[in-house]
Design an enzyme around this catalytic site. Structure first.
Site, short mmCIF file in Angstrom:
data_model
loop_
_atom_site.label_atom_id
_atom_site.label_comp_id
_atom_site.label_asym_id
_atom_site.label_seq_id
_atom_site.Cartn_x
_atom_site.Cartn_y
_atom_site.Cartn_z
CD GLU A 124 -2.86 1.33 0.24
OE1 GLU A 124 -2.81 2.32 -0.52
OE2 GLU A 124 -3.70 0.44 0.14
CB ILE A 131 -2.78 8.88 -0.44
CG1 ILE A 131 -2.20 10.27 -0.21
CG2 ILE A 131 -4.16 8.99 -1.09
CD1 ILE A 131 -1.90 11.02 -1.50
CG ASP A 196 8.85 9.01 -7.16
OD1 ASP A 196 9.25 8.15 -6.35
OD2 ASP A 196 7.78 9.63 -6.99
CE LYS A 200 5.62 7.70 -5.69
NZ LYS A 200 5.65 9.08 -5.16
N GLY A 298 6.52 11.19 3.66
CA GLY A 298 6.65 11.56 5.07
C GLY A 298 6.76 10.33 5.95
#
Length: 411
Positions: A124, A131, A196, A200, A298
């Site tokens: 995840e 998110i 990057d 994704k 983060g």
């Protein structure tokens, strides 16, 4: 139940922090009698650290420990992460990963290993940090045929573009500010060149459309060529420039997948996503457009997603989750220039009037753009939506020196 953590950087340390801080509630949600950290793998020394007794530099301590049921991989990169994850799965241990590079490159193989060994491979946190997106797509939106997924998938580039749009900064100054604030690495190439975001969108496309999409399949362009002139023209047009990763299902045997800076209208749900925030739009045939928004990175937001997967693995020890996708096929991802799109073009010309007339002859109702203090030899316009290959061929024949071409999207 015992857990091993591989990699004790920002995310790995966040996972340990959450497991200890919220241990009571996490255990209660897991359905287990306990969830305890047994090993932490890292090549560095952590003398005096409160978790010092758990540290090891030898992966075999994890692999050969039958008490370890769940391995958390927060190492990054493909090696030795792939070796360690594959060996863990083959040893009958479920694995949770935050590693987008690993999942994009090796996801199908690892999912097959998990299936063969009746364990789970969950990730995840590999897209969007904290998110929720992987689980909602695979579970909450399972009744939908998803036709398209697109979004702002990289917080660093979104921060840079926000500073260029809102504060009028040059790209180089906005990048330096991102580095000073810790949003960009010393080597920011993975972010600003689009790699990057490409990793994704590979994961999201694989999940949405059922076949593995490799990063090499995705046409990828970064934001290094975006100038203040482009930002001003976009504003004049009524929109903004965002780095968008997108994938569309064309039929059962083909999709398109791209990453690149695009113009989107101000009314778009993605246009107002600023700074380091991410947003992912999913288009389903039953639900319509759904947008997932939040901080894409983060320590604790990402660790939150990792620990949620740990809980999921703990719940599914007797029976693995039906989760994943199939192998890729030849020519599965088509060249995006075969599709229709409008294009934004910025160029220079020795004869503005001639260029203006030729543009209007070539395209049906092109939109000529303007900006304050433009150079006399500068011209910018938006084409109508036609097949991109034909539009680019036509642009190449115009009496202009092209400086920028960006796709125009409708979200």
């Amino acid at each position: 139940m015992q857990i091993a953590i591989m990699g004790f950087g920002t995310i790995g340390s966040g996972v340990a922090e959450l497991l200890l801080k919220n241990q009571k509630s996490i255990v209660a949600k897991s359905g287990q009698a306990s969830l305890e950290i047994k090993h932490i793998l890292d090549i560095r020394d952590f003398k005096g650290h409160e978790l010092e007794k758990y540290f090891t530099k030898d992966f075999n301590d994890i692999l050969n420990d039958p008490a370890v049921s769940i391995v958390v991989e927060c190492m990054g990169g493909t090696e030795p992460a792939y070796e360690y994850v594959s060996k863990s799965l083959m040893a009958g241990k479920s694995v949770v990963s935050s590693n987008k590079e690993l999942v994009a490159a090796k996801g199908y193989e690892l999912l097959e290993m998990a299936k063969e060994n009746n364990v789970n491979f969950l990730f995840e946190a590999s897209v969007g940090g904290g998110i929720p997106i992987i689980r909602p797509i695979s579970q909450c939106l399972a009744a939908n045929e998803i036709g398209e997924i697109a979004g702002i998938l990289n917080g660093t580039t979104n921060f840079i573009l926000t500073k260029m749009i809102v504060d009028g900064m040059a790209f180089e100054d906005a990048l330096k500010l991102a580095q000073d604030n810790g949003y960009a690495e010393r080597d920011p190439s993975a972010d600003i060149l689009g790699h990057d975001a490409a990793r994704k969108i590979c994961i999201l496309a694989s999940l949405c459309f059922g076949k593995h999409v490799y990063p090499d399949f995705v046409e990828t362009e970064g934001i290094t060529g975006i100038t203040s002139e482009d930002v001003e023209y976009a504003k004049n047009w009524g929109g903004v420039i965002k780095l968008i990763g997108r994938a569309q299902k064309l039929d059962d045997n083909s999709i398109s997948a791209t990453v690149g800076p695009c113009l989107i209208q101000n009314h778009s749900q993605l246009a107002s996503v600023d700074d380091v925030f991410n947003a992912i739009l999913v288009r389903g045939d039953a639900i319509g457009d759904v947008v997932f928004y939040g901080k894409g990175a983060g320590k604790l937001p990402t660790a939150s997603a990792v620990v949620a997967d740990v809980i999921d693995c703990a719940k599914h020890t007797a029976k693995r989750k039906a989760f994943g996708w199939g192998p890729t096929e030849e020519n599965y991802v088509i060249d995006p220039v075969l599709q229709s799109t409008a294009l934004y073009v910025r160029a220079e010309t020795e004869d503005y009037i001639t260029a203006f007339n030729e543009i209007n002859k070539t395209f049906d109702s092109p939109l000529i753009l303007h900006r304050d203090n433009a150079e006399k030899n500068e011209i910018a316009f938006v084409t109508p939506a036609i097949r991109e290959k034909e539009a680019r061929n036509a642009i190449a024949k115009l009496p202009i020196d092209v400086k920028a071409i960006l796709r125009v999207l409708d979200y």
